[in-house]
Design an enzyme around this catalytic site. Structure first.
Site, PDB file in Angstrom:
ATOM      1  N   GLY A 162       0.853  -1.184   0.000  1.00  0.00           N
ATOM      2  CA  GLY A 162       0.000   0.000   0.000  1.00  0.00           C
ATOM      3  C   GLY A 162       0.878   1.220   0.000  1.00  0.00           C
ATOM      4  O   GLY A 162       1.969   1.232  -0.579  1.00  0.00           O
ATOM      5  N   CYS A 163       0.442   2.267   0.706  1.00  0.00           N
ATOM      6  CA  CYS A 163       1.212   3.507   0.748  1.00  0.00           C
ATOM      7  C   CYS A 163       2.346   3.437   1.760  1.00  0.00           C
ATOM      8  O   CYS A 163       3.131   4.366   1.871  1.00  0.00           O
ATOM      9  CB  CYS A 163       0.298   4.684   1.110  1.00  0.00           C
ATOM     10  SG  CYS A 163      -1.072   4.897  -0.019  1.00  0.00           S
TER      11      CYS A 163
END
Length: 262
Positions: free
Chosen positions: A109-110
């Site tokens: 993800g981030c």
């Protein structure tokens, strides 16, 4: 020369959506921009290596920076060819070593790197900067954040010397911005050693390890670092500067790099 995002490029990194704002007791319907995101897969030697949630800008730099940060390449010379397709949401990278053994597919993800380390190499540098130079760079840094000003919701990082910004990257992921900086420097032959690293987000130990990989001896953020980041920066010889806003900043490690003798 700093390369800003042009207006024509914004459609790839931001989307216009409807929004209902409430202010002073009234509702107003208005269009706003929000950052766009994509799932982008990097293939190495025809094998899927990683899928990253990212912003669709500077994807070629993101690929090279990620491979370098993860230790898959030691430099651009290890890459035989690379094809990046935003439409297909993939990068096809062929290494000069066709028998390189890749790890299993990851999906990020981030949050950033898939490799967890707790120690880095020491940054050997004579670089120093004054508090005034750092604050001036941060002011110019904030002025260049075009995607953030348009949509919010993104992080920004920049590489600079003590007088000017050199390159800048924006992304929904903090770690992606540093990978984009690293990749652009490798592809364009820009030295990262003896530079300052400016970031908008929280300074974590993972971010510090990326700074060590770039051999940047001063890391500056608008926000505070974590305890582990402070311990790492102290061991690695990096001046860790946080809360750099307006006319004040806080130095957590190696204050001598900013002229403080205490």
């Amino acid at each position: 020369m700093l390369e800003a995002i042009g207006v024509s490029d914004m459609k790839d990194v931001a989307a216009e959506v409807a929004c209902h704002r409430f202010s002073n007791g009234e509702w107003v319907s208005t269009p706003v921009y929000v950052p766009s995101e994509m799932e982008f897969t990097i293939y190495v030697n025809q094998k899927a290596l990683v899928t990253i949630l990212c912003t669709a800008a500077k994807l070629n730099y993101l690929v090279i920076g990620y491979l370098y940060a993860e230790g898959i390449i030691s430099g651009i010379g290890d890459v035989a060819s690379m094809r990046v397709s935003e439409e297909e949401a993939l990068a096809d990278v062929r290494l000069k070593n066709p028998g390189y053994k890749l790890p299993a597919l990851r999906k990020l993800g981030c949050s950033g790197s898939s490799v967890f380390k707790t120690r880095g190499k020491r940054v050997d540098s004579e670089l120093v900067a004054t508090p005034e130079e750092v604050l001036s760079l941060m002011k110019r840094f904030l002025e260049q954040m075009e995607l953030y000003r348009l949509s919010g919701g993104v992080h920004t990082s920049a590489l600079s010397d003590t007088g000017k910004l050199l390159i800048l990257a924006e992304d929904i992921g903090r770690h992606n911005t540093l990978n984009k900086l690293q990749g652009e420097c490798l592809l364009r032959g820009i030295a990262t050693r003896d530079r300052l690293l400016l970031i908008t987000g929280r300074i974590s130990s993972e971010m510090l390890l990326k700074a060590e990989k770039m051999q940047t001896p001063i890391v500056v953020s608008r926000h505070a670092p974590t305890r582990n980041a402070i311990l790492l920066a102290g061991d690695m010889g990096i001046a860790l500067v946080g809360q750099a806003r307006c006319d004040h900043l806080a130095v957590f490690t190696h204050p001598e790099r900013l002229g403080c003798s205490t």
